[in-house]
Design a protein around this motif. Sequence first.
Motif, PDB file in Angstrom:
ATOM      1  N   ASN A 283       0.826  -1.210   0.000  1.00  0.00           N
ATOM      2  CA  ASN A 283       0.000   0.000   0.000  1.00  0.00           C
ATOM      3  C   ASN A 283       0.857   1.257   0.000  1.00  0.00           C
ATOM      4  O   ASN A 283       0.567   2.217  -0.720  1.00  0.00           O
ATOM      5  CB  ASN A 283      -0.911   0.009   1.234  1.00  0.00           C
ATOM      6  N   ILE A 284       1.895   1.244   0.822  1.00  0.00           N
ATOM      7  CA  ILE A 284       2.779   2.411   0.901  1.00  0.00           C
ATOM      8  C   ILE A 284       3.510   2.613  -0.419  1.00  0.00           C
ATOM      9  O   ILE A 284       3.724   3.747  -0.870  1.00  0.00           O
ATOM     10  CB  ILE A 284       3.774   2.234   2.062  1.00  0.00           C
ATOM     11  N   TYR A 285       3.858   1.502  -1.080  1.00  0.00           N
ATOM     12  CA  TYR A 285       4.622   1.565  -2.321  1.00  0.00           C
ATOM     13  C   TYR A 285       3.913   2.357  -3.417  1.00  0.00           C
ATOM     14  O   TYR A 285       4.553   3.055  -4.203  1.00  0.00           O
ATOM     15  CB  TYR A 285       4.922   0.147  -2.815  1.00  0.00           C
ATOM     16  N   VAL A 286       2.570   2.269  -3.477  1.00  0.00           N
ATOM     17  CA  VAL A 286       1.848   2.917  -4.572  1.00  0.00           C
ATOM     18  C   VAL A 286       1.553   4.386  -4.300  1.00  0.00           C
ATOM     19  O   VAL A 286       0.989   5.064  -5.176  1.00  0.00           O
ATOM     20  CB  VAL A 286       0.532   2.165  -4.899  1.00  0.00           C
ATOM     21  N   VAL A 287       1.920   4.896  -3.112  1.00  0.00           N
ATOM     22  CA  VAL A 287       1.702   6.321  -2.839  1.00  0.00           C
ATOM     23  C   VAL A 287       2.974   7.066  -2.453  1.00  0.00           C
ATOM     24  O   VAL A 287       3.104   8.261  -2.754  1.00  0.00           O
ATOM     25  CB  VAL A 287       0.623   6.530  -1.745  1.00  0.00           C
ATOM     26  N   VAL A 288       3.914   6.392  -1.783  1.00  0.00           N
ATOM     27  CA  VAL A 288       5.112   7.099  -1.306  1.00  0.00           C
ATOM     28  C   VAL A 288       6.040   7.516  -2.455  1.00  0.00           C
ATOM     29  O   VAL A 288       6.378   8.705  -2.560  1.00  0.00           O
ATOM     30  CB  VAL A 288       5.867   6.264  -0.253  1.00  0.00           C
ATOM     31  N   PRO A 289       6.486   6.593  -3.343  1.00  0.00           N
ATOM     32  CA  PRO A 289       7.331   7.059  -4.457  1.00  0.00           C
ATOM     33  C   PRO A 289       6.650   8.106  -5.335  1.00  0.00           C
ATOM     34  O   PRO A 289       7.286   9.117  -5.677  1.00  0.00           O
ATOM     35  CB  PRO A 289       7.637   5.764  -5.227  1.00  0.00           C
TER      36      PRO A 289
END
Length: 323
Positions: A283-289
């Motif tokens: 989940n974090i991967y699709v918003v943080v970068p």
Amino acid sequence: MAPSFSNHTNPQDMWYVLIGIPGLEDLHTWISIPICSMYIVAVLGNIFLIFLIITEHSLHEPMYLFLSMLASADFLLSTATAPKMLAIFWFHSTDISFGSCVSQMFFIHFIFVAESAILLAMAFDRYVAICYPLRYTTILTSLVIGKIGIAAVVRSFFICCPFIFLVYRLTYCGTNVIPHSYCEHMGIARLACDNIKVNVIYGLTMALFSSGMDLVFIIMSYTMILCTVFQIPSWTARFKALNTCSSHICVIFMFYTPAFFSFFAHRFGSKTIPSYIHILVANIYVVVPPMLNPIIYGVKTKQIQDRLILLFSPISTCCKNEE
């Protein structure tokens, strides 16, 4: 008890249940706050970066054209996943049709492979700029950049299209609950009654021969860049050359590190890594970068900073005149 499929269910009639982050259902509301905030920043930051590059003629250079492609991919990746995630967290809107799930799966994998190709193109851009500076404008012409962009999209399309056929060929039965916040290939395939060995082999092979090979070529590019840089006698010139690569290197680490962690954890670490850790990282991967990429390039790239200052200077001048 979770709803289930009957044997030989028609895929067109199936509905899935995305449960969000398994084991952390009570924290969904709290988790949604940073995810929503990061998604808003990602959307605004990438749209603004694309607008800036398109409207400012001085930014119509290979590096910034590739950056606009990266911003477009980041915007699409976060938009393909975050709205449904937030709907699950806020409104318990967990149902999704099989067709919608497969569409989301395709776009997520398609954008990921395309973004990997864009990062490789950006590494090639830095390689040419540092190793062949006098030929930079003749090698990376607008036509070449356009062909690279089209090649990235076409390659991604042909790599990801088989995923659709691979999940449609399966027979589904048993549970229709996906322990995830969005649909991806192996998450769908694991709900099938059939042997999914072909799905596993194809997914692993394509990951290694697309994004894996992209990363290998990126490492090779930076190896040659370092060899060239350390032949420069002046330490100031060395630092200046390496500084032009710093933003790209940061983006590479942010893109590949969680992506490969998620990929290999999903296939080989399911018994040792708690599922909520895997899903949370995904989940974090699709918003943080997507959120950090425009910020990194905005902070590290002087040309973008100068354009921002010029863009907002009329506003500040106007405010001063009113005072």
